[in-house]
Design an enzyme around this catalytic site. Structure first.
Site, PDB file in Angstrom:
ATOM      1  N   PRO A 112      20.490  16.730 -68.559  1.00 55.22           N
ATOM      2  CA  PRO A 112      20.113  16.697 -67.395  1.00 55.22           C
ATOM      3  C   PRO A 112      19.250  16.961 -66.766  1.00 55.22           C
ATOM      4  CG  PRO A 112      21.598  18.248 -67.181  1.00 55.22           C
ATOM      5  CD  PRO A 112      21.859  18.077 -68.248  1.00 55.22           C
ATOM      6  N   GLY A 154      27.991  21.385 -61.872  1.00 52.39           N
ATOM      7  CA  GLY A 154      28.155  22.553 -61.007  1.00 52.39           C
ATOM      8  C   GLY A 154      27.313  23.837 -60.988  1.00 52.39           C
ATOM      9  N   TYR A 163      23.244  24.440 -56.477  1.00 48.83           N
ATOM     10  CA  TYR A 163      24.283  23.940 -56.117  1.00 48.83           C
ATOM     11  C   TYR A 163      25.056  23.707 -55.311  1.00 48.83           C
ATOM     12  CZ  TYR A 163      19.607  21.935 -57.125  1.00 48.83           C
ATOM     13  OH  TYR A 163      17.672  22.553 -58.375  1.00 48.83           O
TER      14      TYR A 163
HETATM   15  C1  LIG Z   1      12.176  18.505 -65.311  1.00 43.26           C
HETATM   16  C2  LIG Z   1      13.277  19.222 -65.649  1.00 43.26           C
HETATM   17  C3  LIG Z   1      14.439  18.673 -64.461  1.00 43.26           C
HETATM   18  C4  LIG Z   1      15.599  19.601 -64.798  1.00 43.26           C
HETATM   19  N1  LIG Z   1      16.206  18.552 -63.373  1.00 43.26           N
HETATM   20  C5  LIG Z   1      17.570  19.048 -63.788  1.00 43.26           C
HETATM   21  C6  LIG Z   1      18.921  18.533 -63.111  1.00 43.26           C
HETATM   22  O1  LIG Z   1      18.537  17.433 -62.557  1.00 43.26           O
HETATM   23  N2  LIG Z   1      20.364  18.999 -63.401  1.00 43.26           N
HETATM   24  C7  LIG Z   1      20.297  19.997 -64.201  1.00 43.26           C
HETATM   25  O2  LIG Z   1      21.285  19.976 -64.158  1.00 43.26           O
HETATM   26  N3  LIG Z   1      19.785  20.629 -65.066  1.00 43.26           N
HETATM   27  C8  LIG Z   1      18.253  20.256 -64.894  1.00 43.26           C
HETATM   28  N4  LIG Z   1      17.052  21.135 -65.326  1.00 43.26           N
HETATM   29  C9  LIG Z   1      17.457  22.252 -66.134  1.00 43.26           C
HETATM   30  C10 LIG Z   1      17.571  21.669 -67.750  1.00 43.26           C
HETATM   31  O3  LIG Z   1      18.727  20.136 -68.105  1.00 43.26           O
HETATM   32  C11 LIG Z   1      18.218  22.604 -69.153  1.00 43.26           C
HETATM   33  O4  LIG Z   1      19.059  23.768 -69.294  1.00 43.26           O
HETATM   34  C12 LIG Z   1      16.736  23.971 -68.506  1.00 43.26           C
HETATM   35  O5  LIG Z   1      15.724  22.754 -69.017  1.00 43.26           O
HETATM   36  C13 LIG Z   1      16.723  24.217 -70.211  1.00 43.26           C
HETATM   37  O6  LIG Z   1      16.785  23.775 -71.802  1.00 43.26           O
HETATM   38  P1  LIG Z   1      15.727  23.153 -72.421  1.00 43.26           P
HETATM   39  O7  LIG Z   1      15.433  25.222 -72.739  1.00 43.26           O
HETATM   40  O8  LIG Z   1      16.389  23.140 -73.779  1.00 43.26           O
HETATM   41  O9  LIG Z   1      14.761  22.409 -71.963  1.00 43.26           O
HETATM   42  C14 LIG Z   1      16.020  20.701 -65.145  1.00 43.26           C
HETATM   43  C15 LIG Z   1      14.684  20.418 -66.242  1.00 43.26           C
HETATM   44  C16 LIG Z   1      13.920  20.310 -66.079  1.00 43.26           C
HETATM   45  C17 LIG Z   1      12.636  20.691 -66.705  1.00 43.26           C
END
Ligand SMILES: Cc1cc2nc3c(=O)[nH]c(=O)nc-3n(C[C@H](O)[C@H](O)[C@H](O)COP(=O)(O)O)c2cc1C
Length: 357
Positions: A23, A173, A177
Site C-alpha cells: 500500500p 493496523g 494510525y
Molecule cells: C509513497 C509511499 C506511500 C506509502 N503509503 C502507505 C500507506 O498508505 N499505507 C501503508 O500501510 N504503508 C504505506 N507506505 C509504506 C509501504 O507500504 C512500504 O512498507 C515501504 O515503502 C517499505 O517498503 P519498500 O522498501 O518495498 O518500499 C508508503 C510508502 C511510500 C514510499
C-alpha cells in the site's frame, strides 16, 4: 522454499505469483476523496502483481490523514472506485483496498474535525494540511461508548469496497494510525476495556477485524501490522508479547492474511510467523528506510516462512516489476519528489522495461 514466481491460493483467489504491491498513499484523489481515471491507469499498469493493495482509504472524514487521499465512506467515492477495480480486473489482476483510519495523525484544517484517538496524546512530527505541514494536534480521546462507531467504520468501508468491486480489504493496523495507536503503550493511556494490559490494547484491532469479517467474510479480510514500529511516535513497549497475543486472538476469527512490516527484530517476526497459522505477507523493509525491497529480501523471507512478499517503491517505479524480477532485468530508480506531488508525472509515466533493438 517456494519460488516468488509460483502461484498461491489466497482466500478465494489464485495469485499467479507471490508478489504483493505494498500500500502506498499517492494523494492524487479528486475533490471529495474520489478515485480518478489516472488512478485506474496506475493500478492497472501494475496488474501483474500477485495482489495489489491500494493506498490507504479513509473510512470516515475524521479518519482522513493527508489532504488528497481517497475515501470509502460516500456513495460517490464507492462509485468512483469501480473504474479502478474494473481496469485492474480487465488486465487480469487482483486488488484489495487498504482501509486506513488515521486517528490522531490528522488535522482539523484537512477534515473540519478535531482528530480523535485513544487518548489526548499528540503524535510526533508534523502532519500535512492544505496550508502545509503543521505540528500534530492533540486529539480528542474517544469516549468508551464512541469506540464502537469507529470499529464499525472499518466494516462499513469494507462493505463499500466489495460493492465497488474490490477482491477484499486490508485493515491498516500499522505505522502509527488508529489501530496502531490503540495497540501502543504510549498513545493509548486509557483505563477502560480498550487500554492498559495487552488483552485490552488489542481489543480495538480484534473488534475491527471481527466486524469486517462479519460483513464481508474472512477470505476478503487482511490486516497490516508493524510490530514495534515506532512510526509517528507510537511505542509498543512489549512488541513481541503484544503482537503474539494479537495474532493468537485473530487466529480465532481467521483472516485472509496478516501482513507484517519488517519493523521488529527478525527473531520477533519469525516468532509471529510461527504464531500465525494462515497466510503471511512480509514487507521486508521499513517505511521510509533507505533500502527498498528486492529479490534478496524476498528470498530471505520466503525461506523464513513468508507466503507472499510485498514490494513498495520497487512497484511504484517499475509497473512490470514481476517480469523484471523474473528475468533479472535492472530496476528503474524511484523518484521521491513525485511521491506526493499530484498529477500524472511520476505516477503513470514510469515505463515498462525497454528492450534494446
Ligand atoms: C509513497 C509511499 C506511500 C506509502 N503509503 C502507505 C500507506 O498508505 N499505507 C501503508 O500501510 N504503508 C504505506 N507506505 C509504506 C509501504 O507500504 C512500504 O512498507 C515501504 O515503502 C517499505 O517498503 P519498500 O522498501 O518495498 O518500499 C508508503 C510508502 C511510500 C514510499
Amino acid at each position: 522454499m517456494p519460488s516468488l514466481f509460483s502461484s498461491y491460493r489466497l482466500g478465494g483467489l489464485t495469485l499467479p505469483n507471490r508478489t504483493v504491491m505494498a500500500p502506498m498513499s499517492r494523494v492524487r484523489a479528486a475533490a471529495g476523496g474520489l478515485a480518478t481515471p489516472s488512478m485506474a491507469t496506475y493500478y492497472a499498469q501494475r496488474a501483474t502483481a500477485g495482489l495489489i493493495v491500494t493506498e490507504g482509504l479513509q473510512p470516515s472524514l475524521v479518519g482522513q490523514s493527508n489532504p488528497g487521499t481517497p475515501g470509502l465512506h460516500t456513495d460517490e467515492q464507492t462509485d468512483s472506485w469501480r473504474q479502478v477495480t474494473d481496469a485492474v480486473h480487465a488486465n487480469g489482476g487482483r486488488i484489495f483496498g487498504q482501509i486506513m483510519h488515521s486517528g490522531r495523525v490528522s488535522h482539523s484544517e484537512t477534515t473540519g474535525f478535531q482528530p480523535v484517538g485513544p487518548s489526548a496524546v499528540a503524535a510526533e512530527g508534523n502532519v500535512f494540511t492544505p496550508s502545509g505541514p503543521q505540528p500534530m494536534p492533540v486529539p480528542r480521546a474517544l469516549e468508551t461508548d464512541e469506540v464502537g462507531e469507529h470499529v464499525q467504520s472499518y466494516a462499513h468501508a469494507a462493505r463499500r469496497a466489495v460493492d465497488a468491486g474490490f477482491d477484499g480489504v486490508e485493515l491498516h493496523g500499522a505505522n502509527g494510525y488508529l489501530i496502531s495507536q490503540f495497540l501502543s503503550s504510549d498513545a493509548n493511556l486509557r483505563d477502560d476495556r480498550y487500554g492498559g494490559p495487552i488483552t485490552n490494547r488489542i481489543r480495538f484491532a480484534v473488534e475491527a477485524a471481527a466486524a469486517t469479517v462479519e460483513t464481508v467474510g474472512a477470505a476478503r479480510t487482511g490486516i497490516r501490522l508493524s510490530p514495534g514500529g515506532g512510526i509517528w511516535g507510537v511505542t509498543e513497549d512489549d512488541a513481541g508479547e503484544l503482537n503474539t497475543a494479537l495474532l493468537t486472538e485473530l487466529a480465532r476469527i481467521d483472516l485472509a492474511y496478516v501482513h507484517l512490516v519488517g519493523t521488529a527484530d527478525e527473531d520477533v517476526l519469525v516468532r509471529l510467523r510461527e504464531t500465525w497459522p494462515g497466510t503471511m505477507i512480509v514487507s521486508p523493509t521499513t517505511p521510509g528506510g533507505p533500502k527498498q525491497a528486492g529479490m534478496s529480501e524476498a528470498g530471505h523471507w520466503l525461506g523464513l516462512g513468508a507466503d507472499l512478499i510485498a514490494f513498495g517503491r520497487a512497484f511504484l517505479a517499475n509497473p512490470d516489476l514481476v517480469e523484471r524480477l523474473r528475468s533479472g532485468l535492472p530496476l528503474a530508480p524511484v523518484d521521491e519528489n513525485t511521491f506526493y506531488q499530484g498529477g500524472d508525472a511520476g505516477y503513470i509515466t514510469y515505463p515498462t522495461y525497454q528492450h534494446a533493438g
